[in-house]
Scaffold this motif. Structure first.
Motif, short mmCIF file in Angstrom:
data_model
loop_
_atom_site.label_atom_id
_atom_site.label_comp_id
_atom_site.label_asym_id
_atom_site.label_seq_id
_atom_site.Cartn_x
_atom_site.Cartn_y
_atom_site.Cartn_z
N ALA A 26 0.78 -1.42 0.07
CA ALA A 26 0.03 -0.05 -0.03
C ALA A 26 0.82 1.27 -0.10
N GLY A 27 2.02 0.99 0.57
CA GLY A 27 2.82 2.48 0.66
C GLY A 27 3.70 2.92 -0.43
N GLY A 28 4.33 4.00 -0.40
CA GLY A 28 5.15 4.19 -1.56
C GLY A 28 6.55 4.18 -1.23
N PRO A 29 7.58 4.98 -1.69
CA PRO A 29 8.88 4.68 -1.25
C PRO A 29 9.47 4.73 0.19
N GLU A 30 8.39 5.58 1.01
CA GLU A 30 8.99 5.68 2.08
C GLU A 30 8.45 4.45 2.95
N ALA A 31 7.83 3.53 2.69
CA ALA A 31 7.52 2.33 3.29
C ALA A 31 8.91 1.38 3.35
N ALA A 32 9.90 1.71 2.58
CA ALA A 32 10.96 0.91 3.04
C ALA A 32 11.60 1.45 4.28
N CYS A 33 11.56 2.68 4.63
CA CYS A 33 12.00 2.97 5.90
C CYS A 33 11.32 2.37 6.95
N ARG A 52 13.32 -3.57 -7.02
CA ARG A 52 13.84 -2.65 -5.99
C ARG A 52 13.94 -3.70 -4.69
N ARG A 53 15.07 -3.49 -4.29
CA ARG A 53 15.60 -4.22 -2.88
C ARG A 53 16.13 -3.28 -1.96
N THR A 54 15.63 -3.43 -0.57
CA THR A 54 16.60 -2.80 0.33
C THR A 54 17.97 -3.18 0.49
N ALA A 55 18.83 -2.67 1.08
CA ALA A 55 20.22 -2.99 0.83
C ALA A 55 20.56 -4.41 1.60
N THR A 56 19.59 -4.68 2.63
CA THR A 56 19.87 -5.98 3.33
C THR A 56 19.04 -7.03 2.96
N PHE A 57 18.22 -6.97 1.73
CA PHE A 57 17.78 -8.13 1.17
C PHE A 57 18.48 -9.21 0.91
N PRO A 58 18.48 -10.32 1.39
CA PRO A 58 19.12 -11.62 1.00
C PRO A 58 19.58 -11.85 -0.53
#
Length: 79
Positions: A26-33, A52-58
């Motif tokens: 449901a969220g936008g880019p801020e959801a990654a935070c 797109r992946r967060t830096a810590t995604f395996p």
């Protein structure tokens, strides 16, 4: 409407992974935070196929170990 075609979350618990998939969907880019604030990692696939992946995604493809050897994964996809 959902912002992504699919999302996956890796978290310390199943409940947290499941909840955060809904936040990402449901969220936008801020959801990654939000995901990072809970010690989790995420990957999204957009409707145009971009990933797109967060830096810590395996990195499951290379067989690299996750930071935490025991993690729970949650996924949600719109068909």
């Amino acid at each position: 409407p959902p912002r992504h075609a699919a999302v996956s979350v890796v978290s310390p618990t199943c409940v947290l992974a499941d909840a955060l998939t809904k936040v990402l969907m449901a969220g936008g880019p801020e959801a990654a935070c939000v995901v990072s604030a809970f010690g989790s990692a995420a990957m999204t696939i957009d409707w145009d196929g971009s990933i797109r992946r967060t830096a810590t995604f395996p990195d499951f493809e290379s067989g690299a170990q996750a930071e935490h050897p025991t993690v729970a994964c949650g996924s949600f996809q719109i068909a």
